[in-house]
Design a protein around this motif. Structure first.
Motif, PDB file in Angstrom:
ATOM      1  N   ASP A   1       0.806  -1.227   0.000  1.00 53.17           N
ATOM      2  CA  ASP A   1       0.000   0.000   0.000  1.00 53.17           C
ATOM      3  C   ASP A   1       0.834   1.270   0.000  1.00 53.17           C
ATOM      4  OD1 ASP A   1      -2.406  -1.388  -0.086  1.00 53.17           O
ATOM      5  OD2 ASP A   1      -2.436  -1.610   2.086  1.00 53.17           O
ATOM      6  N   LYS A   2       1.992   1.219  -0.593  1.00 54.97           N
ATOM      7  CA  LYS A   2       2.843   2.390  -0.763  1.00 54.97           C
ATOM      8  C   LYS A   2       3.414   2.364  -2.170  1.00 54.97           C
ATOM      9  CE  LYS A   2       4.299   3.266   3.914  1.00 54.97           C
ATOM     10  NZ  LYS A   2       4.450   4.645   4.254  1.00 54.97           N
ATOM     11  N   GLU A   3       3.669   3.527  -2.693  1.00 51.74           N
ATOM     12  CA  GLU A   3       4.271   3.623  -4.019  1.00 51.74           C
ATOM     13  C   GLU A   3       5.739   3.216  -3.936  1.00 51.74           C
ATOM     14  OE1 GLU A   3       5.248   7.128  -7.205  1.00 51.74           O
ATOM     15  OE2 GLU A   3       3.316   7.196  -6.176  1.00 51.74           O
ATOM     16  N   VAL A   4       6.178   2.443  -4.919  1.00 52.48           N
ATOM     17  CA  VAL A   4       7.571   2.030  -5.004  1.00 52.48           C
ATOM     18  C   VAL A   4       8.180   2.733  -6.210  1.00 52.48           C
ATOM     19  CG1 VAL A   4       9.133   0.088  -5.371  1.00 52.48           C
ATOM     20  CG2 VAL A   4       7.070  -0.219  -3.982  1.00 52.48           C
ATOM     21  N   ASN A   5       9.269   3.452  -5.983  1.00 52.48           N
ATOM     22  CA  ASN A   5       9.926   4.185  -7.052  1.00 52.48           C
ATOM     23  C   ASN A   5      11.301   3.586  -7.331  1.00 52.48           C
ATOM     24  OD1 ASN A   5       7.993   6.393  -7.477  1.00 52.48           O
ATOM     25  ND2 ASN A   5       8.523   6.925  -5.384  1.00 52.48           N
ATOM     26  N   PHE A   6      11.649   3.564  -8.593  1.00 53.68           N
ATOM     27  CA  PHE A   6      12.967   3.091  -9.010  1.00 53.68           C
ATOM     28  C   PHE A   6      13.745   4.283  -9.539  1.00 53.68           C
ATOM     29  CE2 PHE A   6      15.791   1.829 -12.481  1.00 53.68           C
ATOM     30  CZ  PHE A   6      16.626   0.951 -11.805  1.00 53.68           C
TER      31      PHE A   6
END
Length: 76
Positions: free
Chosen positions: A2-7
């Motif tokens: 439930d959190k955005e994952v950024n690369f």
């Protein structure tokens, strides 16, 4: 999760610099060398048929989304 994952993509040299404080110069160099290899050989690695390897190891590739869902995340 439930959190955005950024690369955030880094060049191997920049990655190496960020690893030094945690792993020391030699380990940072060796870890980043793996990324240099992948960067240099990307075309060959992507086009390589891994079906026989998957069959021998009895593994099925998963998507990033499947992998994220499979991890027990500790969120602070």
């Amino acid at each position: 999760m439930d959190k955005e994952v950024n690369f955030i993509s880094l060049k191997p040299d920049d990655f190496e610099k960020q690893l030094i404080s945690a792993f020391g110069k030699l380990s940072a160099k060796e870890i980043s060398n793996l990324y240099r290899y992948v960067e240099r050989e990307n075309e060959n690695l992507v086009s390589k048929p891994f079906s026989k390897t998957q069959e021998l190891l009895n593994v099925k590739p998963s998507t990033v989304q499947e992998w994220v869902k499979s991890v027990t995340w500790s969120v602070s």
